[in-house]
Design a protein around this motif. Sequence first.
Motif, PDB file in Angstrom:
ATOM      1  N   LYS A  58      -2.810  -4.255  -1.842  1.00 35.86           N
ATOM      2  CA  LYS A  58      -3.021  -2.819  -2.254  1.00 35.86           C
ATOM      3  C   LYS A  58      -2.029  -2.128  -1.135  1.00 35.86           C
ATOM      4  O   LYS A  58      -2.139  -1.977  -0.266  1.00 35.86           O
ATOM      5  CB  LYS A  58      -4.640  -2.441  -1.994  1.00 35.86           C
ATOM      6  N   PRO A  59      -0.878  -1.843  -2.017  1.00 36.67           N
ATOM      7  CA  PRO A  59       0.238  -1.277  -1.255  1.00 36.67           C
ATOM      8  C   PRO A  59      -0.192  -0.058  -0.485  1.00 36.67           C
ATOM      9  O   PRO A  59       0.288   0.023   0.757  1.00 36.67           O
ATOM     10  CB  PRO A  59       1.304  -0.847  -2.201  1.00 36.67           C
ATOM     11  N   GLU A  60      -0.944   0.699  -0.855  1.00 29.62           N
ATOM     12  CA  GLU A  60      -1.443   1.894  -0.293  1.00 29.62           C
ATOM     13  C   GLU A  60      -2.131   1.902   1.221  1.00 29.62           C
ATOM     14  O   GLU A  60      -2.201   2.533   1.812  1.00 29.62           O
ATOM     15  CB  GLU A  60      -2.264   2.823  -1.218  1.00 29.62           C
ATOM     16  N   GLU A  61      -2.743   0.420   1.457  1.00 28.59           N
ATOM     17  CA  GLU A  61      -3.255   0.306   2.682  1.00 28.59           C
ATOM     18  C   GLU A  61      -2.420  -0.533   3.684  1.00 28.59           C
ATOM     19  O   GLU A  61      -2.641  -0.574   4.816  1.00 28.59           O
ATOM     20  CB  GLU A  61      -4.391  -0.573   2.320  1.00 28.59           C
ATOM     21  N   ASP A  63       0.327  -0.790   6.566  1.00 29.93           N
ATOM     22  CA  ASP A  63       1.166   0.014   7.354  1.00 29.93           C
ATOM     23  C   ASP A  63       2.483  -0.874   7.925  1.00 29.93           C
ATOM     24  O   ASP A  63       3.345  -0.288   8.416  1.00 29.93           O
ATOM     25  CB  ASP A  63       0.295   0.418   8.658  1.00 29.93           C
ATOM     26  N   TYR A  89       8.664  -0.445  -1.708  1.00 29.49           N
ATOM     27  CA  TYR A  89       7.786   0.296  -1.426  1.00 29.49           C
ATOM     28  C   TYR A  89       7.617   0.841   0.041  1.00 29.49           C
ATOM     29  O   TYR A  89       7.535   1.872   0.386  1.00 29.49           O
ATOM     30  CB  TYR A  89       6.230  -0.218  -1.885  1.00 29.49           C
ATOM     31  N   GLN A  92      10.666   3.099   0.681  1.00 28.95           N
ATOM     32  CA  GLN A  92      10.276   4.313   0.250  1.00 28.95           C
ATOM     33  C   GLN A  92       9.258   5.231   1.021  1.00 28.95           C
ATOM     34  O   GLN A  92       9.193   6.449   1.310  1.00 28.95           O
ATOM     35  CB  GLN A  92       9.687   4.434  -1.246  1.00 28.95           C
ATOM     36  N   GLU A  93       8.186   4.550   1.622  1.00 27.13           N
ATOM     37  CA  GLU A  93       7.043   5.312   2.307  1.00 27.13           C
ATOM     38  C   GLU A  93       7.375   5.122   3.752  1.00 27.13           C
ATOM     39  O   GLU A  93       6.410   5.673   4.605  1.00 27.13           O
ATOM     40  CB  GLU A  93       5.661   4.332   1.962  1.00 27.13           C
ATOM     41  N   LEU A  95       7.160   2.520   6.235  1.00 31.17           N
ATOM     42  CA  LEU A  95       6.431   1.525   6.707  1.00 31.17           C
ATOM     43  C   LEU A  95       6.950   0.696   7.786  1.00 31.17           C
ATOM     44  O   LEU A  95       8.369   0.610   7.480  1.00 31.17           O
ATOM     45  CB  LEU A  95       5.763   1.038   5.610  1.00 31.17           C
TER      46      LEU A  95
END
Length: 181
Positions: A58-61, A63, A89, A92-93, A95
Amino acid sequence: MMAYVFLADGFEELEAIAPIDILRRGGVTVKTVGIGGRVITGAHGVPVTCDIAEEEVKPEEIDMMILPGGIPGTPNLSASLTIQEGLVYAMQENLWIAAICAAPSVLGENGVLHGRKYTCYPGFEKEEYNGTYTGAPLEQDGKIITSSGAGNAFLFGLYLLAAFVGEEKALEVGRSMQAKL
């Protein structure tokens, strides 16, 4: 705070297990991710049952993405679409991305090292990464952390912990493990 440690068959055991252990001792949630299945066998024959398989990422979790080296673990990571997409990802974020030994080559192949200082196991540095190879035991450039090999796995783990929760907690964990800091 969530760190994902990506394991592919042939990973260097010490480079994965030491950071996992240190991060968990420091209170960081760590998920091991199996590339190609849930049970992944290290370069020295140690099987590890991962928390999740790559299709459960789950990329959104995430860090921090952590890539241990090892042969053939590193080429297996490099060939993974999950890793390739994950690095895009993560960039882009903004992390954290960490790699040790041969695994910084995966970062280089995916453009992560462009314009950055990095280190890796000698012989895995390449001019086409368009970064600056330092040969140091550990290197940080922004949110990219690289290390040179298994002998530095403990230092690597403590450094990752410091990035997550601060130097004081990393020193506390190191001292509790009888590390000379």
